[in-house]
Design an enzyme around this catalytic site. Structure first.
Site, PDB file in Angstrom:
ATOM      1  N   GLY A 203       0.836  -1.194   0.000  1.00 15.20           N
ATOM      2  CA  GLY A 203       0.000   0.000   0.000  1.00 15.20           C
ATOM      3  C   GLY A 203       0.869   1.241   0.000  1.00 15.20           C
TER       4      GLY A 203
ATOM      5  CD  GLN B 104       3.563   5.665   2.900  1.00  8.12           C
ATOM      6  OE1 GLN B 104       2.571   5.167   2.398  1.00  8.12           O
ATOM      7  NE2 GLN B 104       4.580   4.939   3.324  1.00  8.12           N
TER       8      GLN B 104
ATOM      9  CB  CYS C 211       5.852   1.928   7.402  1.00  6.68           C
ATOM     10  SG  CYS C 211       5.275   3.438   6.609  1.00  6.68           S
ATOM     11  CG  LEU C 212       6.746   0.975   1.241  1.00  6.90           C
ATOM     12  CD1 LEU C 212       6.023   1.335  -0.046  1.00  6.90           C
ATOM     13  CD2 LEU C 212       7.865  -0.030   0.968  1.00  6.90           C
TER      14      LEU C 212
ATOM     15  CG  HIS D  89       0.053   1.044   7.573  1.00  3.85           C
ATOM     16  ND1 HIS D  89       1.075   0.592   8.386  1.00  3.85           N
ATOM     17  CD2 HIS D  89       0.643   1.830   6.634  1.00  3.85           C
ATOM     18  CE1 HIS D  89       2.220   1.102   7.962  1.00  3.85           C
ATOM     19  NE2 HIS D  89       2.000   1.847   6.898  1.00  3.85           N
ATOM     20  CD  GLU D  90      -1.087   2.323   3.118  1.00  2.00           C
ATOM     21  OE1 GLU D  90      -0.561   3.450   3.207  1.00  2.00           O
ATOM     22  OE2 GLU D  90      -0.419   1.277   3.054  1.00  2.00           O
TER      23      GLU D  90
ATOM     24  CG  HIS E 192       0.857   6.581   5.971  1.00  2.00           C
ATOM     25  ND1 HIS E 192       2.015   7.012   6.574  1.00  2.00           N
ATOM     26  CD2 HIS E 192       1.081   5.284   5.646  1.00  2.00           C
ATOM     27  CE1 HIS E 192       2.901   6.019   6.604  1.00  2.00           C
ATOM     28  NE2 HIS E 192       2.348   4.948   6.051  1.00  2.00           N
TER      29      HIS E 192
HETATM   30  O1  GNR Z   1       4.293  -2.668   2.378  1.00  3.57           O
HETATM   31  C1  GNR Z   1       3.749  -2.547   3.475  1.00  3.57           C
HETATM   32  N1  GNR Z   1       3.536  -3.647   4.235  1.00  3.57           N
HETATM   33  C2  GNR Z   1       2.759  -3.649   5.378  1.00  3.57           C
HETATM   34  C3  GNR Z   1       2.831  -4.764   6.194  1.00  3.57           C
HETATM   35  C4  GNR Z   1       2.065  -4.840   7.334  1.00  3.57           C
HETATM   36  C5  GNR Z   1       1.220  -3.815   7.661  1.00  3.57           C
HETATM   37  C6  GNR Z   1       1.147  -2.686   6.870  1.00  3.57           C
HETATM   38  C7  GNR Z   1       1.917  -2.605   5.730  1.00  3.57           C
HETATM   39  S1  GNR Z   1       1.799  -1.205   4.710  1.00  3.57           S
HETATM   40  C8  GNR Z   1       3.375  -1.212   3.959  1.00  3.57           C
HETATM   41  C9  GNR Z   1       3.438  -0.153   2.881  1.00  3.57           C
HETATM   42  C10 GNR Z   1       3.305   1.207   3.503  1.00  3.57           C
HETATM   43  O2  GNR Z   1       4.158   1.730   4.158  1.00  3.57           O
HETATM   44  N2  GNR Z   1       2.161   1.801   3.365  1.00  3.57           N
HETATM   45  O3  GNR Z   1       1.936   2.991   3.950  1.00  3.57           O
HETATM   46 NI    NI Z   2       3.221   3.048   5.666  1.00  6.39          NI
END
Ligand code: GNR
Ligand code: NI
Length: 173
Positions: free
Chosen positions: A49, A54, A95-96, A137-138, A141
């Protein structure tokens, strides 16, 4: 078909990650262009995601693909949660914007969100499992929240130091 240019992903503790995104006014070609670049960036980074926050665009746009085959792109524009399950579970997140760091975060097991798709059509999406985790999670952000903010201040500070050091080391020639 050519691949669009990749966007730069902001890294924690960049203060711009704490910006609250504003709603998209119209799903037009500009927004669809952003979405295309976000997908290219997410797939290139092997993420499941990516939120516009980001890539330093502070509008309510999310791209997701939790499929193994990387062939189920999903777009959420102006997402709003309609329902969260009371049942929660702690799962490992990454998270990236926080490369190399993984830790447990408690989230609702299922969620239902309403969002516009890339055509500007409003849809209600019910999700569970990894997709539900990813959506939460998104959406964090877009509110300026990074998953490390759920961890203890001690852990968060260690992560901050580690990433700042890594970024300093990278800048050195
Ligand atoms: O790639 C991603 N893997 C992930 C793994 C577990 C819970 C959430 C994520 S999201 C993350 C990509 C990202 O940072 N999205 O904002
Ligand atoms: Ni993230």
């Amino acid at each position: 078909m050519t691949t669009p240019p990749l966007l730069t992903i902001l890294r924690f503790p960049d203060p711009r990650l704490h910006t609250v995104a504003r709603p998209v006014a119209a799903v037009d070609d500009r927004v669809r262009g952003l979405i295309e670049r976000m997908f290219a960036t997410m797939y290139d980074a092997s993420g499941i995601g990516l939120a516009a926050t980001q890539v330093d665009v502070h509008e309510r746009v999310i791209v997701i693909d939790v499929s193994e085959e990387r062939n189920q792109p999903m777009v959420l524009i102006n997402p709003e949660v309609e329902w969260y399950s009371d049942e929660k579970r702690k799962g490992e997140e990454g998270c990236l914007s926080v490369p190399g760091i993984y830790d447990g975060v408690e989230r609702s097991v299922s969620v239902r969100v309403r969002a516009l798709d890339a055509a500007g059509v409003s849809r209600s999406i019910e999700a569970e499992g990894l997709l539900a985790v990813c959506i939460q999670h998104e959406m964090d952000h877009l509110m300026g929240k990074v998953f490390v903010e759920y961890l203890s201040p001690l852990k968060r500070n260690r992560i901050k130091s580690k990433l700042l050091k890594a970024q300093r080391d990278e800048e050195r020639v």
